[in-house]
Design a protein around this motif. Structure first.
Motif, PDB file in Angstrom:
ATOM      1  N   PRO A 115       0.818  -1.209   0.000  1.00 34.37           N
ATOM      2  CA  PRO A 115       0.000   0.000   0.000  1.00 34.37           C
ATOM      3  C   PRO A 115       0.855   1.264   0.000  1.00 34.37           C
ATOM      4  CG  PRO A 115       0.009  -0.971   2.171  1.00 34.37           C
ATOM      5  CD  PRO A 115       0.757  -1.918   1.273  1.00 34.37           C
ATOM      6  N   THR A 116       0.347   2.305  -0.628  1.00 34.54           N
ATOM      7  CA  THR A 116       1.004   3.605  -0.631  1.00 34.54           C
ATOM      8  C   THR A 116       0.128   4.577   0.134  1.00 34.54           C
ATOM      9  OG1 THR A 116       2.065   3.162  -2.729  1.00 34.54           O
ATOM     10  CG2 THR A 116       1.884   5.462  -2.095  1.00 34.54           C
ATOM     11  N   VAL A 117       0.735   5.257   1.095  1.00 34.32           N
ATOM     12  CA  VAL A 117       0.035   6.244   1.904  1.00 34.32           C
ATOM     13  C   VAL A 117       0.821   7.544   1.790  1.00 34.32           C
ATOM     14  CG1 VAL A 117      -0.741   6.886   4.212  1.00 34.32           C
ATOM     15  CG2 VAL A 117      -0.773   4.492   3.514  1.00 34.32           C
ATOM     16  N   ASP A 118       0.197   8.575   1.250  1.00 36.25           N
ATOM     17  CA  ASP A 118       0.824   9.895   1.150  1.00 36.25           C
ATOM     18  C   ASP A 118       2.225   9.817   0.532  1.00 36.25           C
ATOM     19  OD1 ASP A 118       0.895  12.639   1.373  1.00 36.25           O
ATOM     20  OD2 ASP A 118       1.525  12.627   3.480  1.00 36.25           O
ATOM     21  N   ASP A 119       2.330   9.109  -0.576  1.00 34.50           N
ATOM     22  CA  ASP A 119       3.577   8.936  -1.336  1.00 34.50           C
ATOM     23  C   ASP A 119       4.633   8.094  -0.628  1.00 34.50           C
ATOM     24  OD1 ASP A 119       2.611  10.420  -3.528  1.00 34.50           O
ATOM     25  OD2 ASP A 119       3.238  12.296  -2.582  1.00 34.50           O
ATOM     26  N   VAL A 120       4.294   7.356   0.397  1.00 32.50           N
ATOM     27  CA  VAL A 120       5.211   6.415   1.036  1.00 32.50           C
ATOM     28  C   VAL A 120       4.661   5.016   0.784  1.00 32.50           C
ATOM     29  CG1 VAL A 120       6.250   5.611   3.198  1.00 32.50           C
ATOM     30  CG2 VAL A 120       5.903   8.064   2.812  1.00 32.50           C
ATOM     31  N   THR A 121       5.459   4.186   0.099  1.00 39.62           N
ATOM     32  CA  THR A 121       5.032   2.816  -0.195  1.00 39.62           C
ATOM     33  C   THR A 121       5.593   1.881   0.865  1.00 39.62           C
ATOM     34  OG1 THR A 121       4.973   3.287  -2.558  1.00 39.62           O
ATOM     35  CG2 THR A 121       5.073   0.974  -1.926  1.00 39.62           C
ATOM     36  N   TRP A 122       4.708   1.037   1.400  1.00 35.51           N
ATOM     37  CA  TRP A 122       5.060   0.075   2.440  1.00 35.51           C
ATOM     38  C   TRP A 122       4.908  -1.332   1.868  1.00 35.51           C
ATOM     39  CZ3 TRP A 122       6.830   1.590   7.175  1.00 35.51           C
ATOM     40  CH2 TRP A 122       6.591   2.909   7.565  1.00 35.51           C
ATOM     41  N   TRP A 123       6.014  -2.022   1.631  1.00 37.85           N
ATOM     42  CA  TRP A 123       5.945  -3.426   1.230  1.00 37.85           C
ATOM     43  C   TRP A 123       5.538  -4.220   2.465  1.00 37.85           C
ATOM     44  CZ3 TRP A 123       9.232  -7.394   3.072  1.00 37.85           C
ATOM     45  CH2 TRP A 123       9.038  -8.632   2.447  1.00 37.85           C
ATOM     46  N   SER A 124       4.643  -5.175   2.310  1.00 39.14           N
ATOM     47  CA  SER A 124       4.147  -5.909   3.471  1.00 39.14           C
ATOM     48  C   SER A 124       4.469  -7.392   3.358  1.00 39.14           C
ATOM     49  CB  SER A 124       2.641  -5.723   3.620  1.00 39.14           C
ATOM     50  OG  SER A 124       1.961  -6.358   2.556  1.00 39.14           O
ATOM     51  N   GLN A 125       4.613  -8.005   4.527  1.00 38.19           N
ATOM     52  CA  GLN A 125       4.871  -9.434   4.601  1.00 38.19           C
ATOM     53  C   GLN A 125       4.155  -9.987   5.823  1.00 38.19           C
ATOM     54  OE1 GLN A 125       8.871 -10.513   5.764  1.00 38.19           O
ATOM     55  NE2 GLN A 125       8.759 -12.425   4.630  1.00 38.19           N
ATOM     56  N   LYS A 126       3.342 -11.021   5.620  1.00 36.96           N
ATOM     57  CA  LYS A 126       2.685 -11.669   6.752  1.00 36.96           C
ATOM     58  C   LYS A 126       3.695 -12.597   7.424  1.00 36.96           C
ATOM     59  CE  LYS A 126      -1.358 -13.825   8.493  1.00 36.96           C
ATOM     60  NZ  LYS A 126      -2.718 -14.173   8.322  1.00 36.96           N
ATOM     61  N   LEU A 127       3.802 -12.500   8.733  1.00 39.22           N
ATOM     62  CA  LEU A 127       4.767 -13.292   9.499  1.00 39.22           C
ATOM     63  C   LEU A 127       4.136 -14.601   9.962  1.00 39.22           C
ATOM     64  CD1 LEU A 127       6.251 -10.366  11.619  1.00 39.22           C
ATOM     65  CD2 LEU A 127       7.165 -11.366   9.499  1.00 39.22           C
ATOM     66  N   TYR A 132       2.562  -8.811  11.074  1.00 40.05           N
ATOM     67  CA  TYR A 132       3.007  -8.300   9.776  1.00 40.05           C
ATOM     68  C   TYR A 132       4.278  -7.499   9.923  1.00 40.05           C
ATOM     69  CZ  TYR A 132      -1.311  -9.602   7.433  1.00 40.05           C
ATOM     70  OH  TYR A 132      -2.343 -10.317   6.883  1.00 40.05           O
ATOM     71  N   ARG A 133       5.035  -7.462   8.845  1.00 45.49           N
ATOM     72  CA  ARG A 133       6.211  -6.607   8.733  1.00 45.49           C
ATOM     73  C   ARG A 133       5.981  -5.705   7.532  1.00 45.49           C
ATOM     74  NH1 ARG A 133      12.343  -8.024   6.922  1.00 45.49           N
ATOM     75  NH2 ARG A 133      11.218  -9.222   5.369  1.00 45.49           N
ATOM     76  N   PHE A 134       6.179  -4.399   7.746  1.00 46.15           N
ATOM     77  CA  PHE A 134       6.041  -3.409   6.684  1.00 46.15           C
ATOM     78  C   PHE A 134       7.392  -2.720   6.512  1.00 46.15           C
ATOM     79  CE2 PHE A 134       1.927  -3.900   8.699  1.00 46.15           C
ATOM     80  CZ  PHE A 134       1.110  -4.159   7.608  1.00 46.15           C
ATOM     81  N   VAL A 135       7.844  -2.571   5.257  1.00 49.74           N
ATOM     82  CA  VAL A 135       9.125  -1.929   4.982  1.00 49.74           C
ATOM     83  C   VAL A 135       8.911  -0.899   3.890  1.00 49.74           C
ATOM     84  CG1 VAL A 135      11.528  -2.269   4.276  1.00 49.74           C
ATOM     85  CG2 VAL A 135      10.352  -4.066   5.562  1.00 49.74           C
ATOM     86  N   THR A 136       9.430   0.318   4.132  1.00 53.25           N
ATOM     87  CA  THR A 136       9.309   1.356   3.115  1.00 53.25           C
ATOM     88  C   THR A 136      10.177   0.990   1.919  1.00 53.25           C
ATOM     89  OG1 THR A 136      11.118   2.634   4.079  1.00 53.25           O
ATOM     90  CG2 THR A 136       8.869   3.213   4.761  1.00 53.25           C
ATOM     91  N   THR A 137       9.736   1.390   0.756  1.00 51.57           N
ATOM     92  CA  THR A 137      10.529   1.197  -0.455  1.00 51.57           C
ATOM     93  C   THR A 137      10.731   2.556  -1.107  1.00 51.57           C
ATOM     94  OG1 THR A 137       8.577   0.800  -1.821  1.00 51.57           O
ATOM     95  CG2 THR A 137       9.611  -1.133  -0.827  1.00 51.57           C
ATOM     96  N   MET A 138      11.751   2.644  -1.943  1.00 51.87           N
ATOM     97  CA  MET A 138      12.020   3.864  -2.705  1.00 51.87           C
ATOM     98  C   MET A 138      12.265   5.073  -1.801  1.00 51.87           C
ATOM     99  SD  MET A 138      11.777   2.451  -5.654  1.00 51.87           S
ATOM    100  CE  MET A 138      11.748   3.761  -6.838  1.00 51.87           C
ATOM    101  N   ARG A 139      12.970   4.880  -0.680  1.00 54.16           N
ATOM    102  CA  ARG A 139      13.324   5.964   0.235  1.00 54.16           C
ATOM    103  C   ARG A 139      14.836   5.924   0.460  1.00 54.16           C
ATOM    104  NH1 ARG A 139       8.844   8.505   0.163  1.00 54.16           N
ATOM    105  NH2 ARG A 139       9.569  10.054   1.609  1.00 54.16           N
TER     106      ARG A 139
END
Length: 172
Positions: A115-127, A132-139
């Motif tokens: 999902p992208t929120v306010d131009d921040v994309t969070w890659w998600s992974q179900k543990l 869940y683990r969320f990691v920003t991308t393109m930062r």
């Protein structure tokens, strides 16, 4: 008139040193067990070691992080690190700044929900534990938010709530 202290028969049968030492020993054991559970819970978070500009951005992020996240208070971790923050206690939400790029982004999980929120994309992974683990991308630095099962009503809520402070301190 002095009151007489009545000792139960079971305790009266014990030698005096045992009766006198039992309460302090029991209290000491309880304190050690409690401190041990706190330190093991707090020390299981590995602090990243970013360098250069990523480290600068992560320190700026650390200074801007909120003391409360979705009604949960920020907790001090031991050892303290400017690259790690946590909210709540059990279960707790953990933010780590300056993590390495997740290897999973190179494989089959690269297409997972991001999902992208306010131009921040969070890659998600179900543990495996249901969290869940969320990691920003393109930062300029990777920011990871781990949300264990039960730490939030919606697992994405902590990452979404942290988006403005991440966007303000970690350039895209």
């Amino acid at each position: 008139m002095a009151r007489e202290l009545r000792i139960p028969k079971a305790l009266a049968a014990l030698p005096a040193p045992v009766r006198w030492l039992a309460p302090p020993v029991a209290l000491t054991c309880a304190v050690v067990a409690l401190l041990g559970s706190w330190s093991s819970a707090a020390s299981d978070v590995e602090a990243p070691r970013p360098t250069g500009r990523a480290a600068e951005h992560c320190r700026a992020l650390a200074a801007a992080l909120p003391q409360e996240l979705l009604g949960r208070q920020r907790q001090d971790l031991s050892p303290a690190s400017p690259y790690v923050a946590a909210w709540g206690d059990a279960p707790r939400t953990v933010l780590r700044c300056g993590v390495e790029r997740p290897e999973e982004l190179n494989g089959e999980h690269a297409a997972d929900w991001s999902p992208t929120v306010d131009d921040v994309t969070w890659w998600s992974q179900k543990l495996d534990d249901g969290g869940y683990r969320f990691v920003t991308t393109m930062r300029a630095a990777y920011v990871e938010v781990t949300v264990p099962k039960g730490a939030a009503r919606n697992p994405f809520d902590p990452a979404a709530a942290l988006t403005p402070v991440v966007k303000a301190n970690i350039p895209g």
